[in-house]
Design a protein around this motif. Sequence first.
Motif, PDB file in Angstrom:
ATOM      1  N   TYR A 172       0.845  -1.181   0.000  1.00  0.00           N
ATOM      2  CA  TYR A 172       0.000   0.000   0.000  1.00  0.00           C
ATOM      3  C   TYR A 172       0.890   1.244   0.000  1.00  0.00           C
ATOM      4  N   VAL A 173       0.379   2.317  -0.581  1.00  0.00           N
ATOM      5  CA  VAL A 173       1.086   3.591  -0.565  1.00  0.00           C
ATOM      6  C   VAL A 173       0.215   4.635   0.128  1.00  0.00           C
ATOM      7  N   GLN A 174       0.879   5.495   0.875  1.00  0.00           N
ATOM      8  CA  GLN A 174       0.173   6.578   1.567  1.00  0.00           C
ATOM      9  C   GLN A 174       0.880   7.879   1.236  1.00  0.00           C
ATOM     10  N   TYR A 175       0.212   8.710   0.461  1.00  0.00           N
ATOM     11  CA  TYR A 175       0.752  10.029   0.169  1.00  0.00           C
ATOM     12  C   TYR A 175       0.440  10.963   1.343  1.00  0.00           C
ATOM     13  N   PRO A 176       1.183  12.019   1.497  1.00  0.00           N
ATOM     14  CA  PRO A 176       0.978  12.910   2.649  1.00  0.00           C
ATOM     15  C   PRO A 176      -0.476  13.315   2.825  1.00  0.00           C
ATOM     16  N   ASN A 177      -0.955  13.146   4.033  1.00  0.00           N
ATOM     17  CA  ASN A 177      -2.313  13.545   4.411  1.00  0.00           C
ATOM     18  C   ASN A 177      -3.405  12.816   3.626  1.00  0.00           C
ATOM     19  N   GLN A 178      -3.087  11.644   3.127  1.00  0.00           N
ATOM     20  CA  GLN A 178      -4.083  10.863   2.409  1.00  0.00           C
ATOM     21  C   GLN A 178      -4.203   9.471   3.021  1.00  0.00           C
ATOM     22  N   GLY A 179      -5.132   8.697   2.500  1.00  0.00           N
ATOM     23  CA  GLY A 179      -5.356   7.353   2.994  1.00  0.00           C
ATOM     24  C   GLY A 179      -4.461   6.329   2.343  1.00  0.00           C
ATOM     25  N   LEU A 180      -4.802   5.083   2.546  1.00  0.00           N
ATOM     26  CA  LEU A 180      -4.014   3.971   2.020  1.00  0.00           C
ATOM     27  C   LEU A 180      -4.536   3.561   0.648  1.00  0.00           C
ATOM     28  N   GLN A 181      -3.644   3.516  -0.307  1.00  0.00           N
ATOM     29  CA  GLN A 181      -4.014   3.122  -1.657  1.00  0.00           C
ATOM     30  C   GLN A 181      -3.286   1.838  -2.025  1.00  0.00           C
ATOM     31  N   ASP A 212      -5.367   8.301  22.176  1.00  0.00           N
ATOM     32  CA  ASP A 212      -6.270   7.923  21.084  1.00  0.00           C
ATOM     33  C   ASP A 212      -6.048   8.784  19.842  1.00  0.00           C
ATOM     34  N   SER A 213      -5.229   9.800  19.973  1.00  0.00           N
ATOM     35  CA  SER A 213      -4.913  10.641  18.818  1.00  0.00           C
ATOM     36  C   SER A 213      -4.225   9.787  17.758  1.00  0.00           C
ATOM     37  N   ALA A 214      -4.825   9.753  16.584  1.00  0.00           N
ATOM     38  CA  ALA A 214      -4.328   8.885  15.520  1.00  0.00           C
ATOM     39  C   ALA A 214      -5.143   9.139  14.265  1.00  0.00           C
ATOM     40  N   MET A 215      -4.690   8.523  13.176  1.00  0.00           N
ATOM     41  CA  MET A 215      -5.488   8.461  11.959  1.00  0.00           C
ATOM     42  C   MET A 215      -6.253   7.158  12.001  1.00  0.00           C
ATOM     43  N   TYR A 216      -7.549   7.235  11.823  1.00  0.00           N
ATOM     44  CA  TYR A 216      -8.400   6.048  11.849  1.00  0.00           C
ATOM     45  C   TYR A 216      -8.883   5.753  10.434  1.00  0.00           C
ATOM     46  N   PHE A 217      -8.625   4.532   9.994  1.00  0.00           N
ATOM     47  CA  PHE A 217      -9.010   4.113   8.658  1.00  0.00           C
ATOM     48  C   PHE A 217     -10.130   3.081   8.724  1.00  0.00           C
ATOM     49  N   CYS A 218     -11.121   3.267   7.898  1.00  0.00           N
ATOM     50  CA  CYS A 218     -12.156   2.280   7.685  1.00  0.00           C
ATOM     51  C   CYS A 218     -11.818   1.508   6.413  1.00  0.00           C
ATOM     52  N   ALA A 219     -12.150   0.237   6.375  1.00  0.00           N
ATOM     53  CA  ALA A 219     -11.945  -0.566   5.172  1.00  0.00           C
ATOM     54  C   ALA A 219     -13.125  -1.509   5.012  1.00  0.00           C
ATOM     55  N   SER A 220     -13.388  -1.888   3.763  1.00  0.00           N
ATOM     56  CA  SER A 220     -14.428  -2.878   3.524  1.00  0.00           C
ATOM     57  C   SER A 220     -13.951  -3.891   2.500  1.00  0.00           C
ATOM     58  N   LYS A 221     -14.622  -5.028   2.510  1.00  0.00           N
ATOM     59  CA  LYS A 221     -14.235  -6.136   1.648  1.00  0.00           C
ATOM     60  C   LYS A 221     -15.508  -6.795   1.151  1.00  0.00           C
ATOM     61  N   GLU A 222     -15.494  -7.261  -0.092  1.00  0.00           N
ATOM     62  CA  GLU A 222     -16.708  -7.779  -0.685  1.00  0.00           C
ATOM     63  C   GLU A 222     -17.037  -9.189  -0.211  1.00  0.00           C
ATOM     64  N   PHE A 223     -16.039 -10.076  -0.248  1.00  0.00           N
ATOM     65  CA  PHE A 223     -16.306 -11.484   0.022  1.00  0.00           C
ATOM     66  C   PHE A 223     -15.703 -11.898   1.347  1.00  0.00           C
ATOM     67  N   TYR A 271      -8.636 -10.740  -0.069  1.00  0.00           N
ATOM     68  CA  TYR A 271      -8.064  -9.694  -0.899  1.00  0.00           C
ATOM     69  C   TYR A 271      -9.190  -8.766  -1.304  1.00  0.00           C
ATOM     70  N   GLY A 272      -8.809  -7.650  -1.905  1.00  0.00           N
ATOM     71  CA  GLY A 272      -9.848  -6.730  -2.328  1.00  0.00           C
ATOM     72  C   GLY A 272     -10.301  -5.776  -1.251  1.00  0.00           C
ATOM     73  N   TYR A 273      -9.457  -5.534  -0.232  1.00  0.00           N
ATOM     74  CA  TYR A 273      -9.772  -4.505   0.752  1.00  0.00           C
ATOM     75  C   TYR A 273      -9.746  -3.133   0.077  1.00  0.00           C
ATOM     76  N   THR A 274     -10.709  -2.307   0.436  1.00  0.00           N
ATOM     77  CA  THR A 274     -10.695  -0.919   0.010  1.00  0.00           C
ATOM     78  C   THR A 274     -10.697  -0.052   1.254  1.00  0.00           C
ATOM     79  N   PHE A 275      -9.715   0.834   1.335  1.00  0.00           N
ATOM     80  CA  PHE A 275      -9.598   1.709   2.494  1.00  0.00           C
ATOM     81  C   PHE A 275     -10.162   3.087   2.193  1.00  0.00           C
ATOM     82  N   GLY A 276     -10.713   3.707   3.219  1.00  0.00           N
ATOM     83  CA  GLY A 276     -11.088   5.109   3.121  1.00  0.00           C
ATOM     84  C   GLY A 276      -9.874   5.996   3.309  1.00  0.00           C
ATOM     85  N   SER A 277     -10.091   7.281   3.169  1.00  0.00           N
ATOM     86  CA  SER A 277      -8.986   8.236   3.254  1.00  0.00           C
ATOM     87  C   SER A 277      -8.643   8.618   4.686  1.00  0.00           C
TER      88      SER A 277
END
Lengths: 114, 115
Positions: free
Chosen positions: A36-45, B86-97, B102-108
């Motif tokens: 995965y790649v993470q550009y500054p201030n962005q999410g995981l791609q 708790d200060s952090a970046m929190y990511f949500c992800a979803s998966k179809e099957f 495989y096939g995780y999609t993460f939010g920003s």
Amino acid sequence: AQSVTQLGSHVSVSEGALVLLRCNYSSSVPPYLFWYVQYPNQGLQLLLKYTSAATLVKGINGFEAEFKKSETSFHLTKPSAHMSDAAEYFCAVSSISGNTPLVFGKGTRLSVIA
Amino acid sequence: EPEVTQTPSHQVTQMGQEVILRCVPISNHLYFYWYRQILGQKVEFLVSFYNNEISEKSEIFDDQFSVERPDGSNFTLKIRSTKLEDSAMYFCASKEFPGQNYGYTFGSGTRLTVV
């Protein structure tokens, strides 16, 4: 248990030079592997993924990675670095079946020097 | 291309306050996750959610955390009484099957700052 080790928290390359980011995995079951790649201030791609098909996997932006079971490695490469490649890169592992979550490495920050 | 949408992108809260982080997964996905990334550290798994219940959770996901899917579209992470750590970046992800890892999609991500 699964884990990944990314060698080098920071890698610096010149523009146009080869990019090599190292990832070694540990897994008691056949793994799926991801970069995965993470550009500054962005999410995981998602850059690319290995899901037990071809061992050489091609991803977006010219990156590719090769799964080497004998070396338990999944190193990420790109022949020629661009300034836009500067970012944080994460290697991750999961099992093939079931619903085990992704286990990430600590990340490698890539800097590209003009 | 379908996206996982997270709101807000940045939230500042006072220590001890409750926060709710929101995620809209991809519509036909069935498996949902929360991860977090403390500044400068690796991305860590918090919890997975399937069929309206928690499937797996990490040691980080203690009684201060909860997740729910209140309306069939949103997937929320609640922190009842926030701490500085708790200060952090929190990511949500979803998966179809559910059965294929495989096939995780993460939010920003949502950057949570506890002051």
